[in-house]
Design a protein around this motif. Sequence first.
Motif, PDB file in Angstrom:
ATOM      1  N   LEU A  55      -5.597  56.227  20.092  1.00  0.00           N
ATOM      2  CA  LEU A  55      -4.391  55.787  19.396  1.00  0.00           C
ATOM      3  C   LEU A  55      -3.866  54.514  20.046  1.00  0.00           C
ATOM      4  O   LEU A  55      -3.817  54.400  21.269  1.00  0.00           O
ATOM      5  CB  LEU A  55      -3.319  56.879  19.470  1.00  0.00           C
ATOM      6  N   LYS A  56      -3.435  53.575  19.233  1.00  0.00           N
ATOM      7  CA  LYS A  56      -2.910  52.322  19.765  1.00  0.00           C
ATOM      8  C   LYS A  56      -1.476  52.470  20.266  1.00  0.00           C
ATOM      9  O   LYS A  56      -1.012  51.672  21.073  1.00  0.00           O
ATOM     10  CB  LYS A  56      -2.967  51.234  18.691  1.00  0.00           C
ATOM     11  N   ARG A  74       1.162  56.283  31.997  1.00  0.00           N
ATOM     12  CA  ARG A  74      -0.094  56.707  31.390  1.00  0.00           C
ATOM     13  C   ARG A  74      -0.038  58.173  30.940  1.00  0.00           C
ATOM     14  O   ARG A  74      -1.056  58.754  30.565  1.00  0.00           O
ATOM     15  CB  ARG A  74      -1.258  56.476  32.363  1.00  0.00           C
ATOM     16  N   GLN A  75       1.139  58.759  30.978  1.00  0.00           N
ATOM     17  CA  GLN A  75       1.356  60.110  30.466  1.00  0.00           C
ATOM     18  C   GLN A  75       2.708  60.155  29.756  1.00  0.00           C
ATOM     19  O   GLN A  75       3.732  59.792  30.340  1.00  0.00           O
ATOM     20  CB  GLN A  75       1.345  61.147  31.590  1.00  0.00           C
ATOM     21  N   ALA A  99      -6.555  51.002  26.996  1.00  0.00           N
ATOM     22  CA  ALA A  99      -5.442  50.507  26.183  1.00  0.00           C
ATOM     23  C   ALA A  99      -5.025  51.491  25.097  1.00  0.00           C
ATOM     24  O   ALA A  99      -4.169  51.169  24.278  1.00  0.00           O
ATOM     25  CB  ALA A  99      -5.828  49.176  25.550  1.00  0.00           C
ATOM     26  N   THR A 100      -5.622  52.687  25.083  1.00  0.00           N
ATOM     27  CA  THR A 100      -5.339  53.625  23.995  1.00  0.00           C
ATOM     28  C   THR A 100      -4.866  54.975  24.520  1.00  0.00           C
ATOM     29  O   THR A 100      -5.127  55.357  25.659  1.00  0.00           O
ATOM     30  CB  THR A 100      -6.581  53.834  23.110  1.00  0.00           C
TER      31      THR A 100
END
Length: 247
Positions: A55-56, A74-75, A99-100
């Motif tokens: 997902l972007k 990152r979470q 990046a996703t």
Amino acid sequence: MRIGGAMRTTAAAAACGALLMSLTACGGSDGEDGRKNDARSSDEQGQAQARTVDLKRIPDVGDRLQKEIPANSRQVVAVYGEGKDSADSRIVLYTKSGATWDQTRSWQGHNGKKGWTTDHREGDKRSPVGVFTLSDAGGVLDDPGAKLPYTQSAGFQAPRYWAKSHWNDFDYVIAIDYNRVKGTSPNDPTRPQGQSKGGSIWLHMDHGSGTSACVSLPKRGMEYLLRNLDPAKHPVVLMGDKADLKS
């Protein structure tokens, strides 16, 4: 104190002194019996769903709140409230790789009894909308292997005059960094923005119905988050009703 899952030792008196304020704000029983909803509170709902990967951006969240997610996070624990005045919500953990974002787990749970607000006040029974860091954890039970600093204390125990369905609410908790001091036990009563802005808002164990302002999810969900939320990944919670999240 230990960092990265090590036990933080706190004085028993300090923990007990914070008990009434913390529990009243977070999950205090007001005489209602928790209405058990087996479909929403079963551990089976806490198992991994079909994963959504690459997902972007975090789904169903508008630009305003997307921009509030720290660049180094990152979470993200996303809490999707069913409606402005609803106590029902879906909790989803997203992790970032490169990046996703990937959806790694989801659970059914609850938020404030009266729904959501963008201007939370003490006692309004609504959960605050926004993006908040997650820095500290604790509970009645021993550390299950938490990566966040964890305070184990009987001071988290819900009073026995509450409805029995609420007695295990605080077996595990993760403090939501709303009007609190990071790096302290979740039941530290300090409120930097003042008492009127409320506080002691946590992720905690679900009792089958709405809370006083916290977000609740099944035990397996709490165990999973405690074992996987990593300070090195700068975890945050992004929470609100669906309309506010998209705005």
